[in-house]
Design a protein around this motif. Structure first.
Motif, PDB file in Angstrom:
ATOM      1  N   SER A   1      -4.853 -19.699 -10.960  1.00  0.00           N
ATOM      2  CA  SER A   1      -5.311 -18.305 -10.955  1.00  0.00           C
ATOM      3  C   SER A   1      -4.134 -17.342 -11.015  1.00  0.00           C
ATOM      4  N   CYS A   2      -3.046 -17.673 -10.338  1.00  0.00           N
ATOM      5  CA  CYS A   2      -1.843 -16.838 -10.398  1.00  0.00           C
ATOM      6  C   CYS A   2      -1.259 -16.868 -11.803  1.00  0.00           C
TER       7      CYS A   2
ATOM      8  N   GLU B   1       0.819  -1.205   0.000  1.00  0.00           N
ATOM      9  CA  GLU B   1       0.000   0.000   0.000  1.00  0.00           C
ATOM     10  C   GLU B   1       0.859   1.263   0.000  1.00  0.00           C
TER      11      GLU B   1
ATOM     12  N   ARG C   1      -4.013 -12.960  -2.598  1.00  0.00           N
ATOM     13  CA  ARG C   1      -4.977 -12.101  -3.284  1.00  0.00           C
ATOM     14  C   ARG C   1      -4.406 -10.710  -3.505  1.00  0.00           C
ATOM     15  N   GLU C   2      -3.818 -10.133  -2.462  1.00  0.00           N
ATOM     16  CA  GLU C   2      -3.263  -8.790  -2.570  1.00  0.00           C
ATOM     17  C   GLU C   2      -2.026  -8.763  -3.470  1.00  0.00           C
TER      18      GLU C   2
ATOM     19  N   ALA D   1      -3.345 -14.730 -14.164  1.00  0.00           N
ATOM     20  CA  ALA D   1      -3.185 -13.298 -13.928  1.00  0.00           C
ATOM     21  C   ALA D   1      -1.878 -12.784 -14.529  1.00  0.00           C
TER      22      ALA D   1
ATOM     23  N   ASN E   1       1.606  -0.562 -12.262  1.00  0.00           N
ATOM     24  CA  ASN E   1       2.688  -0.756 -11.299  1.00  0.00           C
ATOM     25  C   ASN E   1       4.015  -1.064 -11.981  1.00  0.00           C
TER      26      ASN E   1
ATOM     27  N   GLY F   1      -1.160  -7.889 -11.036  1.00  0.00           N
ATOM     28  CA  GLY F   1      -2.064  -7.796 -12.172  1.00  0.00           C
ATOM     29  C   GLY F   1      -2.357  -6.382 -12.627  1.00  0.00           C
ATOM     30  N   THR F   2      -1.824  -5.389 -11.906  1.00  0.00           N
ATOM     31  CA  THR F   2      -2.034  -3.979 -12.253  1.00  0.00           C
ATOM     32  C   THR F   2      -0.849  -3.491 -13.073  1.00  0.00           C
TER      33      THR F   2
ATOM     34  N   LEU G   1      -1.430 -10.812  -5.951  1.00  0.00           N
ATOM     35  CA  LEU G   1      -1.892 -10.977  -7.328  1.00  0.00           C
ATOM     36  C   LEU G   1      -2.534  -9.699  -7.860  1.00  0.00           C
ATOM     37  N   GLU G   2      -3.242  -9.003  -6.991  1.00  0.00           N
ATOM     38  CA  GLU G   2      -3.840  -7.733  -7.400  1.00  0.00           C
ATOM     39  C   GLU G   2      -2.756  -6.729  -7.780  1.00  0.00           C
ATOM     40  N   PHE G   3      -1.680  -6.702  -6.989  1.00  0.00           N
ATOM     41  CA  PHE G   3      -0.563  -5.807  -7.292  1.00  0.00           C
ATOM     42  C   PHE G   3       0.098  -6.210  -8.609  1.00  0.00           C
TER      43      PHE G   3
END
Length: 262
Positions: A140-141, A56, A95-96, A144, A106, A102-103, A98-100
């Protein structure tokens, strides 16, 4: 936090003040001290929360020249240390992470941290590190990271470092779930022709293609790929790379011979 950008805008006029610059130079040192201390006294639950804070805060830094890049290097270094100390953190915070990863924004603003996040996902999402790491999580990883790789290679000139990091992570994940091998192998088989169009220089093409061909050769032999890309934890000891009686050096020599003959 929602109004932090407003505060940063107000503070930007002070970004070149000597006191601010000196304070910014002190922050990386203090962060090293903090991380080195907290890993010795904190439990895994707190360290898991620290990983989230690290991701974050990487987006909430005052834009002082060289400051942001230096903080990202500190974060990257200690993310690796945290995950090596407690590999289960990667599953806990998958989850977090992968979200990072997948953006795609970044990649441009936090390349150093981004490549390290991709590395820990590829390295530690394995049942050898955590029994909770299911095939669904690995898949899933993979999907992504695969989507990111397709996006950046089809729309611009991606960093070779990012591309090779993604390729390595995808190959590691595929070696643990063989159903994924054809998908990454197809991309690797077309890598040479594609790299010429989106790499910025001949040196970049060589770096990307060389890594791709190494991984492609490995994945042709799934059992060998698994032992090389996801070695047992004991195999990471330096002794294993020097001990002629260990199994890893002969495997590497055999693999080298195979890749040179194909």
């Amino acid at each position: 936090m929602d109004r932090l950008s407003v505060l940063h805008d107000l503070l930007m006029e002070a970004a070149d003040w000597s006191r601010v610059i000196q304070s910014a130079q002190s922050v990386p040192v203090l962060l090293h001290v903090y991380f080195n201390t907290v890993t010795t006294v904190s439990d895994e639950r707190l360290l898991a929360q620290l990983v989230l804070v690290l991701l974050e805060r990487s987006s909430l830094l005052l834009n002082i020249p060289k400051y942001t890049a230096e903080i990202h290097r500190v974060f990257s270094h200690h993310l690796l240390k945290l995950c090596k100390l407690h590999p289960s953190l990667v599953v806990d915070q998958s989850r977090e992470l992968l979200e990072f990863a997948g953006t795609t924004t970044n990649i441009h603003s936090k390349e150093d941290l981004y490549t390290h996040v991709v590395w820990v996902l590829g390295e530690y999402l394995s049942v050898s590190f955590d029994s909770r790491c299911s095939v669904d999580l690995v898949t899933s990883c993979f999907e992504a990271l695969e989507a990111v790789l397709f996006e950046i290679t089809s729309s611009g000139s991606p960093s070779p470092r990012v591309v090779t990091s993604l390729l390595s992570a995808l190959a590691k994940l595929a070696s643990r779930s063989h159903d994924l091998i054809p998908r990454v192998s197809l991309f690797l088989s077309k890598l040479r022709s594609g790299a010429v169009s989106w790499c910025g220089s001949e040196e970049d093409v060589v770096a990307v293609v060389t890594r791709g061909e190494e991984l492609w050769s490995l994945l042709k032999l799934p059992s060998v790929a698994l032992s090389v890309l996801t070695p047992p934890s004991l195999a990471t000891s330096p002794r294993w790379h020097r001990d002629a009686n260990a199994t890893l050096p002969p495997r590497l020599r055999t693999l080298t011979g195979l890749t040179h003959t194909r």
